[in-house]
Write a protein that holds these residues in place. Structure first.
Motif, mmCIF file in Angstrom:
data_model
loop_
_atom_site.group_PDB
_atom_site.id
_atom_site.type_symbol
_atom_site.label_atom_id
_atom_site.label_comp_id
_atom_site.label_asym_id
_atom_site.label_seq_id
_atom_site.Cartn_x
_atom_site.Cartn_y
_atom_site.Cartn_z
ATOM 1 N N VAL A 63 0.835 -1.208 0.000
ATOM 2 C CA VAL A 63 0.000 0.000 0.000
ATOM 3 C C VAL A 63 0.866 1.253 0.000
ATOM 4 C CG1 VAL A 63 -1.604 1.376 1.391
ATOM 5 C CG2 VAL A 63 -2.017 -1.060 1.095
ATOM 6 N N ARG A 64 1.870 1.283 0.860
ATOM 7 C CA ARG A 64 2.674 2.497 1.035
ATOM 8 C C ARG A 64 3.642 2.744 -0.107
ATOM 9 N NH1 ARG A 64 5.802 3.764 5.923
ATOM 10 N NH2 ARG A 64 5.355 5.843 5.217
ATOM 11 N N PHE A 65 4.295 1.698 -0.580
ATOM 12 C CA PHE A 65 5.401 1.899 -1.515
ATOM 13 C C PHE A 65 5.162 1.319 -2.904
ATOM 14 C CE2 PHE A 65 7.219 1.455 2.810
ATOM 15 C CZ PHE A 65 7.633 2.773 2.978
ATOM 16 N N GLY A 66 4.085 0.560 -3.080
ATOM 17 C CA GLY A 66 3.828 -0.063 -4.371
ATOM 18 C C GLY A 66 4.528 -1.408 -4.500
ATOM 19 N N PHE A 67 4.156 -2.152 -5.527
ATOM 20 C CA PHE A 67 4.669 -3.511 -5.695
ATOM 21 C C PHE A 67 6.171 -3.536 -5.962
ATOM 22 C CE2 PHE A 67 5.899 -6.981 -8.538
ATOM 23 C CZ PHE A 67 5.668 -8.054 -7.685
ATOM 24 N N TRP A 68 6.651 -2.717 -6.896
ATOM 25 C CA TRP A 68 8.046 -2.824 -7.312
ATOM 26 C C TRP A 68 9.012 -2.458 -6.197
ATOM 27 C CZ3 TRP A 68 8.858 -5.913 -11.026
ATOM 28 C CH2 TRP A 68 7.907 -6.053 -12.049
ATOM 29 N N ARG A 69 8.682 -1.454 -5.395
ATOM 30 C CA ARG A 69 9.564 -1.082 -4.286
ATOM 31 C C ARG A 69 9.484 -2.106 -3.151
ATOM 32 N NH1 ARG A 69 9.117 4.791 -2.212
ATOM 33 N NH2 ARG A 69 11.016 4.118 -1.140
ATOM 34 N N THR A 70 8.397 -2.885 -3.117
ATOM 35 C CA THR A 70 8.237 -3.926 -2.093
ATOM 36 C C THR A 70 8.894 -5.239 -2.517
ATOM 37 O OG1 THR A 70 6.180 -2.894 -1.351
ATOM 38 C CG2 THR A 70 6.472 -5.190 -0.744
ATOM 39 N N LEU A 71 9.236 -5.373 -3.797
ATOM 40 C CA LEU A 71 9.771 -6.643 -4.308
ATOM 41 C C LEU A 71 11.025 -7.128 -3.574
ATOM 42 C CD1 LEU A 71 9.174 -8.873 -6.309
ATOM 43 C CD2 LEU A 71 10.490 -7.606 -8.029
ATOM 44 N N PRO A 72 12.002 -6.272 -3.232
ATOM 45 C CA PRO A 72 13.145 -6.783 -2.455
ATOM 46 C C PRO A 72 12.716 -7.387 -1.114
ATOM 47 C CG PRO A 72 13.671 -4.649 -3.388
ATOM 48 C CD PRO A 72 12.203 -4.871 -3.631
ATOM 49 N N VAL B 224 -9.359 6.924 5.803
ATOM 50 C CA VAL B 224 -9.255 5.499 5.442
ATOM 51 C C VAL B 224 -7.828 5.010 5.668
ATOM 52 C CG1 VAL B 224 -9.450 3.833 3.551
ATOM 53 C CG2 VAL B 224 -11.138 5.659 3.779
ATOM 54 N N TRP B 225 -6.857 5.842 5.271
ATOM 55 C CA TRP B 225 -5.450 5.494 5.458
ATOM 56 C C TRP B 225 -5.119 5.275 6.930
ATOM 57 C CZ3 TRP B 225 -1.147 3.743 3.556
ATOM 58 C CH2 TRP B 225 0.065 4.055 4.145
ATOM 59 N N ARG B 226 -5.566 6.199 7.776
ATOM 60 C CA ARG B 226 -5.265 6.093 9.204
ATOM 61 C C ARG B 226 -5.927 4.866 9.822
ATOM 62 N NH1 ARG B 226 -5.501 12.356 11.426
ATOM 63 N NH2 ARG B 226 -3.513 12.947 10.516
ATOM 64 N N ILE B 227 -7.155 4.588 9.437
ATOM 65 C CA ILE B 227 -7.845 3.404 9.969
ATOM 66 C C ILE B 227 -7.127 2.131 9.535
ATOM 67 C CG2 ILE B 227 -9.968 2.046 9.833
ATOM 68 C CD1 ILE B 227 -11.487 4.752 9.694
ATOM 69 N N PHE B 228 -6.759 2.069 8.262
ATOM 70 C CA PHE B 228 -6.088 0.882 7.724
ATOM 71 C C PHE B 228 -4.752 0.634 8.419
ATOM 72 C CE2 PHE B 228 -3.163 -1.000 4.528
ATOM 73 C CZ PHE B 228 -3.811 -2.197 4.321
ATOM 74 N N MET B 229 -3.923 1.674 8.520
ATOM 75 C CA MET B 229 -2.616 1.513 9.153
ATOM 76 C C MET B 229 -2.756 1.220 10.653
ATOM 77 S SD MET B 229 -0.688 1.545 6.626
ATOM 78 C CE MET B 229 0.989 1.674 7.174
#
Length: 197
Positions: free
Chosen positions: A29-38, A172-177
């Protein structure tokens, strides 16, 4: 040829919510798929190493030496509480603002050494390799955990990435996190109270 029961057990153990799943969802959610891949690849490698080590008997050692067992639980819970605090703190920020960054490959690998859920599933999985010699058991466990968990991690990172547009609204962001950080706190207490590590 049927499905190897070890793979079914590993999938069930690793797909259910735990620290890795929660952190990957939040990172997607925060950084996207590609930045999360590592982070994804680091988890897959790390759980393979951890599971492989149990095949050599380290898991049995941790289960039979109370001081090691207790120390691992304290370190694991403390790290999970710290991550929950960081996640909760990020609820005040927009998804990509602030100094936070996704886990690196190495950070994700190293986290598996103190991830109680991975140790617990790996302990249970050794029952499927009890008739193997240690080297074969280690290899089978490492391959099963790495391959299955790669798929699990990709699923949660992609799910987080797909949920990102819904997080555009600050509330929504605050509730989710807040919800994800609460799940981490809960899993930290489970480590201290119930986890057999």
């Amino acid at each position: 040829m049927g499905i190897d029961a070890l793979y079914v057990m590993v999938f069930a153990g690793l797909f259910s919510p735990g620290p890795n799943v929660i952190l990957l969802l939040a990172s997607g959610v925060r950084f996207g798929f590609w930045r999360t891949l590592p982070h994804v690849l680091g988890i897959a490698a790390g759980v393979g190493i951890t599971a492989g080590i149990t095949g050599y008997g380290l898991g049995a050692l941790l289960q039979t030496v109370p001081a090691l067992n207790y120390t691992l639980k304290i370190i694991s819970a403390s790290w999970i509480f710290w991550m929950a605090f960081k996640l909760y703190s990020s609820a005040r920020l927009a998804p990509v603002k602030g100094k936070d960054k996704p886990f690196s490959f190495i950070e994700a690998v190293l986290f598996q050494w103190i991830n109680p859920k991975v140790w617990a599933v790996a302990f249970a999985a050794t029952a499927f390799t009890s008739t193997y010699d240690p080297q074969d058991a280690a290899l089978k466990l490492a391959i099963a955990f790495s391959t299955v968990n790669l798929g699990v991690c990709l699923f949660y990172a992609i799910l987080g990435h797909l949920l990102a547009p819904l997080m555009a609204r600050r509330l929504v962001w605050r509730i989710f996190m807040g919800f994800l950080s609460g799940l981490l706190v809960f899993s930290g207490f489970l480590v201290l109270l119930f986890n057999p590590v």
